[in-house]
Design a protein around this motif. Sequence first.
Motif, PDB file in Angstrom:
ATOM      1  N   ARG A  14       0.836  -1.208   0.000  1.00 49.77           N
ATOM      2  CA  ARG A  14       0.000   0.000   0.000  1.00 49.77           C
ATOM      3  C   ARG A  14       0.870   1.256   0.000  1.00 49.77           C
ATOM      4  NH1 ARG A  14      -5.395   1.991   1.892  1.00 49.77           N
ATOM      5  NH2 ARG A  14      -4.952   4.101   2.583  1.00 49.77           N
ATOM      6  N   GLU A  15       1.936   1.231   0.784  1.00 55.64           N
ATOM      7  CA  GLU A  15       2.848   2.381   0.794  1.00 55.64           C
ATOM      8  C   GLU A  15       3.457   2.590  -0.586  1.00 55.64           C
ATOM      9  OE1 GLU A  15       3.612   4.698   3.230  1.00 55.64           O
ATOM     10  OE2 GLU A  15       1.876   3.772   4.170  1.00 55.64           O
ATOM     11  N   GLU A  16       3.765   1.493  -1.264  1.00 53.02           N
ATOM     12  CA  GLU A  16       4.316   1.592  -2.618  1.00 53.02           C
ATOM     13  C   GLU A  16       3.295   2.198  -3.570  1.00 53.02           C
ATOM     14  OE1 GLU A  16       7.050   1.456  -5.563  1.00 53.02           O
ATOM     15  OE2 GLU A  16       7.412   0.970  -3.459  1.00 53.02           O
ATOM     16  N   SER A  17       2.019   1.853  -3.393  1.00 57.76           N
ATOM     17  CA  SER A  17       0.990   2.398  -4.277  1.00 57.76           C
ATOM     18  C   SER A  17       0.759   3.891  -4.023  1.00 57.76           C
ATOM     19  CB  SER A  17      -0.321   1.623  -4.119  1.00 57.76           C
ATOM     20  OG  SER A  17      -0.893   1.859  -2.855  1.00 57.76           O
ATOM     21  N   LEU A  18       1.099   4.362  -2.844  1.00 57.78           N
ATOM     22  CA  LEU A  18       0.937   5.788  -2.524  1.00 57.78           C
ATOM     23  C   LEU A  18       2.170   6.617  -2.876  1.00 57.78           C
ATOM     24  CD1 LEU A  18      -0.863   5.543   0.933  1.00 57.78           C
ATOM     25  CD2 LEU A  18      -1.849   6.220  -1.254  1.00 57.78           C
ATOM     26  N   ARG A  19       3.172   5.988  -3.452  1.00 55.91           N
ATOM     27  CA  ARG A  19       4.416   6.709  -3.751  1.00 55.91           C
ATOM     28  C   ARG A  19       4.182   7.901  -4.667  1.00 55.91           C
ATOM     29  NH1 ARG A  19       9.892   3.857  -5.481  1.00 55.91           N
ATOM     30  NH2 ARG A  19       9.753   3.291  -3.299  1.00 55.91           N
ATOM     31  N   GLY A  20       3.368   7.750  -5.704  1.00 59.93           N
ATOM     32  CA  GLY A  20       3.093   8.854  -6.627  1.00 59.93           C
ATOM     33  C   GLY A  20       2.397  10.009  -5.934  1.00 59.93           C
ATOM     34  N   LEU A  21       1.442   9.688  -5.089  1.00 55.17           N
ATOM     35  CA  LEU A  21       0.717  10.709  -4.336  1.00 55.17           C
ATOM     36  C   LEU A  21       1.670  11.453  -3.395  1.00 55.17           C
ATOM     37  CD1 LEU A  21      -2.782  10.678  -3.417  1.00 55.17           C
ATOM     38  CD2 LEU A  21      -1.338  10.848  -1.425  1.00 55.17           C
ATOM     39  N   LYS A  22       2.560  10.689  -2.744  1.00 55.23           N
ATOM     40  CA  LYS A  22       3.528  11.320  -1.843  1.00 55.23           C
ATOM     41  C   LYS A  22       4.547  12.147  -2.614  1.00 55.23           C
ATOM     42  CE  LYS A  22       5.154   8.743   1.513  1.00 55.23           C
ATOM     43  NZ  LYS A  22       5.626   7.574   2.273  1.00 55.23           N
ATOM     44  N   THR A  23       4.824  11.766  -3.851  1.00 49.47           N
ATOM     45  CA  THR A  23       5.748  12.544  -4.678  1.00 49.47           C
ATOM     46  C   THR A  23       5.132  13.890  -5.038  1.00 49.47           C
ATOM     47  OG1 THR A  23       6.701  10.512  -5.571  1.00 49.47           O
ATOM     48  CG2 THR A  23       7.075  12.526  -6.822  1.00 49.47           C
ATOM     49  N   ILE A  24       3.870  13.889  -5.382  1.00 49.98           N
ATOM     50  CA  ILE A  24       3.183  15.149  -5.710  1.00 49.98           C
ATOM     51  C   ILE A  24       3.127  16.049  -4.474  1.00 49.98           C
ATOM     52  CG2 ILE A  24       0.967  16.164  -6.386  1.00 49.98           C
ATOM     53  CD1 ILE A  24       0.554  13.642  -8.118  1.00 49.98           C
ATOM     54  N   GLY A  25       2.876  15.459  -3.322  1.00 47.61           N
ATOM     55  CA  GLY A  25       2.759  16.235  -2.090  1.00 47.61           C
ATOM     56  C   GLY A  25       4.039  16.261  -1.280  1.00 47.61           C
ATOM     57  N   PHE A  26       5.182  16.290  -1.969  1.00 49.08           N
ATOM     58  CA  PHE A  26       6.470  16.208  -1.273  1.00 49.08           C
ATOM     59  C   PHE A  26       6.705  17.350  -0.299  1.00 49.08           C
ATOM     60  CE2 PHE A  26       7.478  18.896  -4.808  1.00 49.08           C
ATOM     61  CZ  PHE A  26       8.480  19.736  -4.367  1.00 49.08           C
ATOM     62  N   ILE A  27       6.024  18.464  -0.478  1.00 48.80           N
ATOM     63  CA  ILE A  27       6.192  19.572   0.472  1.00 48.80           C
ATOM     64  C   ILE A  27       5.695  19.146   1.851  1.00 48.80           C
ATOM     65  CG2 ILE A  27       5.439  21.915   1.059  1.00 48.80           C
ATOM     66  CD1 ILE A  27       5.507  22.577  -1.879  1.00 48.80           C
ATOM     67  N   GLY A  28       4.614  18.383   1.895  1.00 45.20           N
ATOM     68  CA  GLY A  28       4.128  17.858   3.178  1.00 45.20           C
ATOM     69  C   GLY A  28       5.164  16.961   3.844  1.00 45.20           C
ATOM     70  N   SER A  29       5.838  16.131   3.056  1.00 47.62           N
ATOM     71  CA  SER A  29       6.889  15.274   3.610  1.00 47.62           C
ATOM     72  C   SER A  29       8.057  16.103   4.131  1.00 47.62           C
ATOM     73  CB  SER A  29       7.398  14.298   2.543  1.00 47.62           C
ATOM     74  OG  SER A  29       6.413  13.372   2.201  1.00 47.62           O
ATOM     75  N   LEU A  30       8.405  17.142   3.405  1.00 48.48           N
ATOM     76  CA  LEU A  30       9.502  18.014   3.852  1.00 48.48           C
ATOM     77  C   LEU A  30       9.150  18.727   5.162  1.00 48.48           C
ATOM     78  CD1 LEU A  30      10.593  19.561   0.447  1.00 48.48           C
ATOM     79  CD2 LEU A  30      11.955  18.032   1.885  1.00 48.48           C
ATOM     80  N   ILE A  31       7.920  19.161   5.287  1.00 49.30           N
ATOM     81  CA  ILE A  31       7.501  19.833   6.519  1.00 49.30           C
ATOM     82  C   ILE A  31       7.491  18.851   7.685  1.00 49.30           C
ATOM     83  CG2 ILE A  31       5.559  21.003   7.640  1.00 49.30           C
ATOM     84  CD1 ILE A  31       5.011  22.319   4.893  1.00 49.30           C
ATOM     85  N   ALA A  32       7.038  17.616   7.438  1.00 49.71           N
ATOM     86  CA  ALA A  32       7.076  16.594   8.487  1.00 49.71           C
ATOM     87  C   ALA A  32       8.517  16.319   8.897  1.00 49.71           C
ATOM     88  CB  ALA A  32       6.408  15.304   8.008  1.00 49.71           C
ATOM     89  N   TYR A  33       9.408  16.240   7.932  1.00 50.23           N
ATOM     90  CA  TYR A  33      10.825  16.016   8.212  1.00 50.23           C
ATOM     91  C   TYR A  33      11.389  17.169   9.045  1.00 50.23           C
ATOM     92  CZ  TYR A  33      14.746  13.042   6.951  1.00 50.23           C
ATOM     93  OH  TYR A  33      15.760  12.132   6.977  1.00 50.23           O
ATOM     94  N   PHE A  34      11.028  18.406   8.684  1.00 47.22           N
ATOM     95  CA  PHE A  34      11.493  19.572   9.440  1.00 47.22           C
ATOM     96  C   PHE A  34      10.995  19.527  10.880  1.00 47.22           C
ATOM     97  CE2 PHE A  34      10.139  23.789  11.008  1.00 47.22           C
ATOM     98  CZ  PHE A  34      11.385  24.324  11.270  1.00 47.22           C
ATOM     99  N   LEU A  35       9.697  19.294  11.057  1.00 49.98           N
ATOM    100  CA  LEU A  35       9.138  19.304  12.411  1.00 49.98           C
ATOM    101  C   LEU A  35       9.732  18.193  13.277  1.00 49.98           C
ATOM    102  CD1 LEU A  35       5.405  20.104  11.611  1.00 49.98           C
ATOM    103  CD2 LEU A  35       7.114  21.629  12.622  1.00 49.98           C
ATOM    104  N   ARG A  36       9.927  17.005  12.703  1.00 49.60           N
ATOM    105  CA  ARG A  36      10.493  15.906  13.494  1.00 49.60           C
ATOM    106  C   ARG A  36      11.955  16.171  13.839  1.00 49.60           C
ATOM    107  NH1 ARG A  36       8.819  11.385  16.414  1.00 49.60           N
ATOM    108  NH2 ARG A  36       6.961  11.619  15.179  1.00 49.60           N
ATOM    109  N   SER A  37      12.680  16.810  12.940  1.00 54.20           N
ATOM    110  CA  SER A  37      14.098  17.064  13.210  1.00 54.20           C
ATOM    111  C   SER A  37      14.297  18.119  14.296  1.00 54.20           C
ATOM    112  CB  SER A  37      14.825  17.472  11.933  1.00 54.20           C
ATOM    113  OG  SER A  37      14.346  18.696  11.446  1.00 54.20           O
ATOM    114  N   LEU A  38      13.240  18.827  14.682  1.00 55.15           N
ATOM    115  CA  LEU A  38      13.360  19.763  15.794  1.00 55.15           C
ATOM    116  C   LEU A  38      13.482  19.034  17.130  1.00 55.15           C
ATOM    117  CD1 LEU A  38      10.734  22.484  14.797  1.00 55.15           C
ATOM    118  CD2 LEU A  38      13.232  22.579  14.563  1.00 55.15           C
ATOM    119  N   SER A  39      12.964  17.801  17.220  1.00 51.22           N
ATOM    120  CA  SER A  39      13.015  17.066  18.486  1.00 51.22           C
ATOM    121  C   SER A  39      13.964  15.874  18.460  1.00 51.22           C
ATOM    122  CB  SER A  39      11.609  16.580  18.873  1.00 51.22           C
ATOM    123  OG  SER A  39      11.118  15.698  17.893  1.00 51.22           O
TER     124      SER A  39
END
Length: 182
Positions: A113-138
Amino acid sequence: MSEHPAQRQQAPVPGEGREGRRGPEPEAIRFFGTTWVGHDGGYAARRVAVAIGSLTTAFAACLLFRLAYEGLEIAAVGSFVGALVVVVFAVCGAVAFRRTWEGFGRRPADPAREESLRGLKTIGFIGSLIAYFLRSLSEAPGEGLRRREYEAAVVQYERRRAARTGNPAARRGPEGAKSERG
């Protein structure tokens, strides 16, 4: 068939592990390697660099999307197409953020399922970057999950190791002893 990283960690690794002992090795994290275990080797500097890098990249991507949206306005494609583009990127960004954030705390139950969502996550990569930023604060992104898995593997290894200590011949008893034949 690929094995789960936690299963791979639980088997003793031939050779020397951390602190000169045999046992499970910690799983490396992107940009951090294994510095997350002891918070050494420039761990704090890496966290700062990852936070700044992910936020800067997200900001640059937002500027790029703004330019693309202005291009749609110049092309006069209509308000429906413009709104549709904004909604698609917002929904994909929200899904990517949620999936990335959840991925820091647990392994995916269904990798297909995660593999099938790869395209969707690629389009919304800004959301992934923001999650990465917020997690790296802690912490290093994914550190909590890998620390739990690594500590469980070490405890399991120590239990197995403690069960193997001692003289095996003494545990066998008289009926289990081998007779010497020459």
